[in-house]
Design a protein around this motif. Structure first.
Motif, short mmCIF file in Angstrom:
data_model
loop_
_atom_site.label_atom_id
_atom_site.label_comp_id
_atom_site.label_asym_id
_atom_site.label_seq_id
_atom_site.Cartn_x
_atom_site.Cartn_y
_atom_site.Cartn_z
N GLY A 149 0.86 -1.18 0.00
CA GLY A 149 0.00 0.00 0.00
C GLY A 149 0.89 1.23 0.00
N GLY A 150 0.81 2.00 1.08
CA GLY A 150 1.63 3.22 1.16
C GLY A 150 3.08 2.95 1.54
N GLN B 118 7.95 -5.26 6.75
CA GLN B 118 7.15 -6.26 6.02
C GLN B 118 6.82 -5.83 4.59
OE1 GLN B 118 6.33 -4.43 8.72
NE2 GLN B 118 4.18 -4.66 9.24
N PHE C 226 -0.58 -1.05 -5.14
CA PHE C 226 -2.01 -0.89 -5.43
C PHE C 226 -2.47 0.56 -5.42
CE2 PHE C 226 -1.93 -5.33 -4.13
CZ PHE C 226 -2.83 -5.91 -5.02
N ALA D 46 -2.28 6.33 12.76
CA ALA D 46 -1.91 7.74 12.70
C ALA D 46 -1.64 8.21 11.27
CB ALA D 46 -0.66 7.95 13.55
N ALA E 251 -2.94 2.61 2.97
CA ALA E 251 -4.05 2.10 2.17
C ALA E 251 -4.86 1.05 2.94
CB ALA E 251 -3.50 1.50 0.89
N GLY F 130 -3.08 -2.18 3.19
CA GLY F 130 -2.04 -2.15 4.24
C GLY F 130 -2.65 -2.28 5.62
N GLY G 196 -3.46 -5.84 5.87
CA GLY G 196 -2.20 -6.57 5.98
C GLY G 196 -1.59 -6.48 7.36
N SER H 106 -4.34 -2.97 11.24
CA SER H 106 -4.02 -1.68 11.86
C SER H 106 -5.11 -1.18 12.79
CB SER H 106 -3.81 -0.63 10.77
OG SER H 106 -2.79 -1.04 9.91
N ILE I 81 -3.41 -12.29 -1.50
CA ILE I 81 -3.38 -10.87 -1.85
C ILE I 81 -4.82 -10.38 -1.95
CG2 ILE I 81 -2.73 -9.22 -3.64
CD1 ILE I 81 -0.42 -11.18 -4.29
N HIS J 75 0.05 4.61 23.18
CA HIS J 75 -1.29 4.11 23.53
C HIS J 75 -1.31 3.32 24.85
CE1 HIS J 75 -1.41 5.22 19.35
NE2 HIS J 75 -0.72 4.17 18.97
N GLU K 251 0.96 -3.27 17.41
CA GLU K 251 0.47 -2.31 16.41
C GLU K 251 1.08 -2.48 15.02
OE1 GLU K 251 -0.65 1.74 17.54
OE2 GLU K 251 0.96 2.44 16.23
N HIS K 252 2.38 -2.62 14.92
CA HIS K 252 3.01 -2.46 13.60
C HIS K 252 3.32 -3.76 12.87
CE1 HIS K 252 4.40 1.58 15.45
NE2 HIS K 252 3.21 1.68 14.88
C1 LIG Z 1 4.46 7.72 11.55
C2 LIG Z 1 3.74 6.42 11.53
C3 LIG Z 1 2.66 6.23 12.36
C4 LIG Z 1 2.00 5.01 12.35
N1 LIG Z 1 0.93 4.86 13.18
C5 LIG Z 1 0.26 3.69 13.18
C6 LIG Z 1 -0.87 3.53 14.01
O1 LIG Z 1 -1.28 4.44 14.71
N2 LIG Z 1 -1.47 2.33 14.00
C7 LIG Z 1 -1.06 1.30 13.19
O2 LIG Z 1 -1.68 0.25 13.19
N3 LIG Z 1 0.00 1.45 12.39
C8 LIG Z 1 0.67 2.62 12.35
N4 LIG Z 1 1.74 2.76 11.53
C9 LIG Z 1 2.14 1.65 10.67
C10 LIG Z 1 1.46 1.71 9.29
O3 LIG Z 1 1.34 3.04 8.87
C11 LIG Z 1 0.08 1.10 9.31
O4 LIG Z 1 0.13 -0.21 9.72
C12 LIG Z 1 -0.64 1.23 7.97
O5 LIG Z 1 -1.97 0.83 8.10
C13 LIG Z 1 0.02 0.43 6.86
O6 LIG Z 1 -0.56 0.82 5.64
P1 LIG Z 1 0.25 0.88 4.28
O7 LIG Z 1 -0.73 1.14 3.20
O8 LIG Z 1 1.37 1.80 4.36
O9 LIG Z 1 0.74 -0.62 4.20
P2 LIG Z 1 2.09 -1.19 3.68
O10 LIG Z 1 3.19 -0.79 4.57
O11 LIG Z 1 2.25 -0.90 2.25
O12 LIG Z 1 1.77 -2.73 3.86
C14 LIG Z 1 1.54 -3.28 5.13
C15 LIG Z 1 1.47 -4.79 5.05
O13 LIG Z 1 0.27 -5.13 4.40
C16 LIG Z 1 0.53 -5.95 3.29
N5 LIG Z 1 -0.41 -5.59 2.25
C17 LIG Z 1 -0.53 -4.40 1.62
N6 LIG Z 1 -1.48 -4.46 0.70
C18 LIG Z 1 -1.99 -5.70 0.75
C19 LIG Z 1 -2.97 -6.39 0.00
N7 LIG Z 1 -3.61 -5.78 -0.97
N8 LIG Z 1 -3.24 -7.68 0.28
C20 LIG Z 1 -2.56 -8.32 1.28
N9 LIG Z 1 -1.61 -7.73 2.01
C21 LIG Z 1 -1.32 -6.44 1.75
C22 LIG Z 1 1.95 -5.66 2.90
O14 LIG Z 1 2.54 -6.72 2.21
C23 LIG Z 1 2.58 -5.41 4.24
O15 LIG Z 1 2.97 -6.63 4.79
C24 LIG Z 1 2.42 3.97 11.51
C25 LIG Z 1 3.51 4.17 10.68
C26 LIG Z 1 4.16 5.38 10.68
C27 LIG Z 1 5.32 5.57 9.76
#
Ligand SMILES: Cc1cc2nc3c(=O)[nH]c(=O)nc-3n(C[C@H](O)[C@H](O)[C@H](O)COP(=O)(O)OP(=O)(O)OC[C@H]3O[C@@H](n4cnc5c(N)ncnc54)[C@H](O)[C@@H]3O)c2cc1C
Ligand code: SF4
Ligand code: SF4
Length: 1023
Positions: free
Chosen positions: A94-95, A102, A112, A156, A162, A165, A168, A171, A285, A469, A513-514
């Motif tokens: 995702g993002g 991971q 995506f 956050a 996305a 994510g 995945g 969150s 996926i 938290h 969380e992460h």
């Molecule tokens: C500053 C900061 C603050 C954050 N705060 C939080 C918070 O408050 N709570 C929290 O839970 N997390 C937090 N995170 C972690 C992260 O941002 C979250 O978990 C977020 O939801 C991940 O989304 P992403 O789209 O970036 O996922 P990605 O990092 O792109 O992917 C996350 C995981 O999901 C999998 N994935 C992605 N798309 C799919 C798909 N289509 N099918 C199957 N698997 C998939 C990926 O392979 C990967 O393993 C934080 C991160 C940062 C940098």
């Protein structure tokens, strides 16, 4: 402002664009060919694309095999099938904001977020929505807002991350006490399995699960494996998993078992879509998901409890939970001290009484204000006064503050979020790294756990802050570690090992969380025991027999299995100490001699390494606002985000890319597209200053290759204008001759769509010299020397005249800085740093006597004001003269506002409402609010746009190859202007006014000072 039709475009598709976001050798060309034959989306296996997807927000760096941007589920299935046929793994993304690694692997990455980001349906009646997985949570929630509904888990970074994510990683965010995790909201998912099968997972009865179980195809084997988990391992799982509100380590098996037992609904039903939550792309996926929604709470109320000791605060968490809050967040002394020492946060930190060493921020959701107040009162009576005891716990809090209105609540949240950016701005080799940053323990165990954790850190001779938290027992803790040394890496592993022991001892989880990723997978066996670890393996091999989906993460095999040939090498459990972004072999050499001052950044390399990959620069304008990063917002390309640039620069300097930072290709693809808006300097939590880095590298490039004629022309725009003004009618006529625009594009590279500015024969300086001085120094309350740039002097003299008029009306005596219309900004932005330095030296020399005599310096053009206020210190060093000029320089409205000079003026504004678009450099220096305040006090109805850069960015928008990018950025602003209820837009930047004037149906907007002058004129014209 009707009649304007903005449209978003793909800047790189324009024939003149000299970039395509790809470069270098193409990896596995045969695979690329096969994929291109089957996939409609983009397939990129070149070095630049691979390197820009080699990192996420974690400490790891693994270049992928290639990147595909799928457009449909069919594309995804085709990628999976094609990759499986040549034994290449696949990784959905995702993002890329994950913190545990991971989202990086030796795999074909499926991004995506570009094409699969539609919200398909919203059904307010059933409170469900169906969306593609590339949709950001911010965009999803924006679509839901009209229905007063929301996707409740609130990580956050939700506006940058996305839905895929969120699934995945399973969150959640600060309000998990109220809402739980993403798994609670996933109703069903369309998925692509590891052999390319497309199917839908959702709720089904355990009976149906067993009926579907079999051995005929992958899907039936998956059902069989899930049934086996329930039938054979249910008790084991229930016993091994900690009893926590938040645990995302390992697979989501406790939820599966609890669902079958009826904990979340009808006994005897399970939901395989929810089993995918937290599986980190290792099981299947997801392409689309149906999620359930929650109503937006009516109102909120907050209390901020302060403590003299962190452990006291931790001990108060459990009793506070008895009050059923929506969030309980902790901030420790390290964070509080950082906030107190930082200009941006000192005002919020000032609300804390002396002696505060920790705070608990408690938020309640309420039906109305009265209920909110009641909830806060009850909490304070219990936890502060001890007059309404809810538990037998002693009172520990020192003071309690309340927030009921939105502004004050935001202040409390700002305080909670204050320390992290500062923590992450450390430019030393040792950094606050994420590897045990989200452990979770039952809240009642927090005091002992934290005390023991602090001991672990002390034993390893390091420290960390404890925040986040506390309600669900999840603390963010990033120890200071230098992974560039062998000892540092050993320290990291040793801390992780000790902390895993602690977590087990206190009934917690390694990740609350992460997720597991590269940092935590290796601890899952210790956390859950060998039997459950073996269940993970069985589940994984049922879903993905060849370990093709994000292999080695969440669960893996040991060396023996690989040697025995029962699993491929990629199935090995990832080792947390390998493939680090900064490891003991890492070496960086900028390969150039920096000429700017980098002392505060630990050298230029310190700044290059500062980006920690959080993805904050990928936030859309609509949901993130602010400035960073306009080129990403326009192009939707990782390489055009600050993160992309920072990664590429670091990789070029550390030898991971074939090109040097000063090479043509690198310039075209990476640095030339940075418009130098300084948005990142302000908005990036680490303070990555890409504009400064670009100036330095471009300077070095000019030293090697020489600057182009166009760069030199733009850098000397004041000389050109001065010559042109002398022969203004002829110069203007030449510029308006038919075909002159095409000639300029062909010869110099100036976009044919842009008009050359119309020059005035009587310059602003001529007018100023000819006028009778209306306010002497003796009569004035203050005296200024006015710096008027080349545009004000030659193109927009009316702006200068308005400035003088308003300043004098405010009782300010004005002297014009004679002979200087160039601050050096144009040369600086073109990387001609020697020229910029010489100009800066001369301007400082000219201003020094005025400043010594007690005059203030007022600058008409915002980018010049910021040049004097901040960039001069980088160019000339932190010497006394330059610092004196910097300190005494103000933008026009900043000056009026800072000294309350406008308050005594009698204004009578014309009856028109104004939208205000601030200049990005002013925003970067947090000075854009001044004009809004002054215009408002002058009586205007103002709509301050939360806009980014206009896209003109000095000369950038004039450059033929950058015209389409400039327009795409401009379109975002035009849309905001269009949507504003205001009748006219005002903008202090000359470039912004040109860009806004060039839009279809648009006209040149006034400078705010012209609006002020109008308000003055109307007042004076009244009898
Ligand atoms: C500053 C900061 C603050 C954050 N705060 C939080 C918070 O408050 N709570 C929290 O839970 N997390 C937090 N995170 C972690 C992260 O941002 C979250 O978990 C977020 O939801 C991940 O989304 P992403 O789209 O970036 O996922 P990605 O990092 O792109 O992917 C996350 C995981 O999901 C999998 N994935 C992605 N798309 C799919 C798909 N289509 N099918 C199957 N698997 C998939 C990926 O392979 C990967 O393993 C934080 C991160 C940062 C940098
Ligand atoms: S540039 Fe800043 S905002 Fe962007 S990823 Fe890096 S640290 Fe995060
Ligand atoms: S200066 Fe502006 S365009 Fe360049 S990286 Fe920073 S935010 Fe993006």
């Amino acid at each position: 402002m009707a009649g304007l039709e903005p449209s978003r475009s793909v800047p790189a598709a324009e024939p003149r664009a000299d970039y395509e976001h790809t470069s270098g050798e193409v990896n596995r060309p045969a695979l690329v060919e096969s994929l291109r034959a089957r996939v409609d989306g983009d397939v990129r296996f070149d070095e630049y694309s691979r390197q820009s997807y080699a990192t996420d927000a974690s400490i790891y760096e693994v270049p992928p095999v290639g990147v595909v941007f799928p457009t449909s589920t069919a594309d995804v299935a085709a990628v999976v099938e094609t990759c499986a046929s040549v034994d290449v793994p696949v990784l959905p993304r995702g993002g890329g904001t994950s913190l545990a690694g991971q989202t990086v692997n030796e795999a074909v990455v499926l991004d995506f977020t570009r094409y699969m980001d539609d919200v398909r349906t919203v059904d307010p009646d059933t409170r469900t929505a169906r969306a593609q997985v590339g949709t950001t949570l911010g965009d999803l929630n924006a679509d839901l807002a009209d229905h007063d509904l929301k996707f409740a888990p609130d990580p956050a970074w939700g506006d940058k991350s996305a839905l895929g994510g969120a699934i995945g990683n399973n969150s959640t965010g600060a309000h998990s006490l109220q809402y739980g995790k993403t798994d609670h909201y996933v109703e069903s998912c369309e998925v692509v399995l590891s052999d390319g099968t497309v199917t839908e997972f959702g709720e089904l009865s355990v009976t149906e699960l067993r009926e579907r179980a079999g051995d005929e195809d992958l899907e039936s084997r998956i059902y069989a494996a899930v049934a086996d988990v329930l039938d054979e391992h249910g008790d084991e799982i229930a016993a091994a998993y900690p009893d926590l509100k938040r645990n995302v380590s390992g697979y989501n098996l406790d939820r599966l078992v609890a669902e079958a037992d009826g904990e979340f609904g009808e006994p005897g039903t399970v939901n395989l879509a929810r089993l995918l939550a937290g599986s980190e792309g290792t099981l299947a996926i997801v392409t689309e998901a149906t999620v359930s929604l929650e109503p937006v709470p009516e109102t909120k109320a907050m209390a901020l409890l302060t403590y003299g000791d962190l452990i006291d605060a931790m001990a108060d968490v459990a009793p506070i939970l008895e009050h059923d809050p929506a969030a309980v967040e902790i901030l420790d002394d390290v964070m509080i001290d950082l906030a107190r020492d930082t200009a941006e946060f000192e005002d919020v930190a000032a609300i804390l009484p002396d002696g505060t060493r920790a705070t608990l921020l408690v938020e309640f959701y309420a039906e109305d204000d009265a209920e909110g107040r009641e909830l806060v009162d009850r909490l304070l009576a219990d936890r502060l006064d001890g007059t309404a005891s809810v538990t037998d716990e002693p009172v520990r809090a020192a003071e309690g503050l309340e927030a009921h209105d939105e502004a004050k609540r935001e202040k409390f949240w700002k305080l909670r979020k204050s320390g992290l950016p500062i923590l992450l701005s450390r430019t030393s080799d040792a950094k606050h790294v994420a590897f045990i940053e989200d452990t979770g323990v039952p809240p009642e165990n927090l005091p002992e756990y934290v005390a023991d954790f602090q001991e672990v850190l002390e034993d390893h001779d390091t420290f960390a802050s404890f925040y986040a938290h506390a309600g669900p027992g999840v603390l963010h803790i990033r120890p200071l570690v230098n992974t560039k040394t062998v000892e540092g890496v050993e320290t990291m592993v040793s801390i992780a090992d000790d902390v895993t022991d602690l977590v087990v001892e206190y009934g917690g989880s390694v990740s609350g969380e992460h997720g597991d990723g590269r940092a935590r997978t290796c601890w899952n066996e210790k956390l859950y025991g060998t039997d459950v670890w073996e269940v993970f393996r069985e589940l994984k091999t049922a879903f993905d027999p060849d370990w093709l989906l994000n292999p080695g993460q969440v669960v893996g095999v040991d060396d023996a299995a690989v040697e025995a040939g029962t699993a491929p090498p990629r199935a090995r459990t990832v080792d947390m100490a390998t493939q680090l972004r900064f490891d003991p072999e890492y070496d960086i050499d900028a390969g150039l001699a920096p000429t700017l001052e980098w002392d505060n950044e630990n050298g230029m390399e310190g700044m290059v390494e500062l980006c920690h990959g959080c993805g904050g620069c990928r936030g859309p304008q609509e949901t993130t606002g602010s400035v960073m990063c306009p080129t990403y917002r326009a192009a939707d390309e990782e390489l055009t985000a600050t993160r992309g640039r920072a990664n590429m620069l670091r990789q070029a300097m550390s030898g991971d890319l074939p090109d040097d930072p000063t090479d043509d290709q690198f310039a075209e693809e990476v640095l030339d597209l940075c418009i130098g808006c300084k948005g990142c300097k302000r908005d990036c939590p680490s303070g990555v200053d890409m504009a400064k880095l670009k100036a330095e590298v471009t300077h070095a490039r000019h030293q090697e290759h020489g600057a182009s004629l166009r760069d030199k022309l733009f850098a000397n725009v004041d000389t050109l204008f001065a010559l042109g003004s002398r022969v203004a009618p002829v110069a203007n006529l030449l510029g308006s001759l038919p075909g002159s625009d095409t000639v300029l594009e062909k010869t110099v590279g100036i976009a044919r769509e842009r008009d050359t500015p119309t020059l005035h024969s009587e310059t602003f300086a001529d007018w100023f010299a000819a006028r009778e001085r209306s306010l002497s120094t003796d009569e004035a309350t203050r005296s200024v020397v006015l710096f008027a740039d080349a545009y004000t002097n030659h193109v927009h003299p009316d702006v200068g005249k308005a400035a003088v008029e308003v300043l004098e009306a405010a009782g300010v005596s004005v002297t014009l800085l004679d002979g200087h219309t160039d601050s050096g900004r144009p040369a600086y932005s073109k990387g001609l740093l020697d020229d910029a330095r010489a100009t800066a030296e001369s301007v400082v020399g000219a201003l020094e006597p005025y400043v010594d005599a007690g005059r203030d310096v007022v600058v008409v053009e915002p980018s010049d004001a910021v040049m004097l206020q901040s960039d001069y210190l980088d160019l000339l060093g932190q010497n006394e003269r330059t610092a004196a000029v910097a300190t005494n320089t103000y933008g026009l409205c900043e000056y009026l506002d800072a000294f309350d000079l406008d308050r005594e003026i009698a204004w009578a504004p014309p009856a028109r409402s104004l939208a205000y678009h601030g200049h990005c450099h002013q925003k970067a220096t947090k000075k854009d609010h001044h004009a809004v305040g002054v215009l408002r006090r002058a009586g205007y109805d103002i709509d301050p746009l939360d806009s980014g850069c206009c896209g003109m960015a000095g000369s950038f928008g004039y450059e033929a190859e950058h015209y389409s990018m400039s327009q795409a950025i401009g379109d975002i602003l035009f849309e905001q202007v269009e949507e504003s209820p205001a009748e006219q837009v005002v903008a202090p930047g000359a470039s912004c006014r040109t860009q806004l004037g060039d839009r279809e149906g648009g006209e040149d907007p006034p400078h705010p000072v012209e609006a002020l002058a109008d308000a003055l004129a109307t007042a004076r014209s009244r009898p």
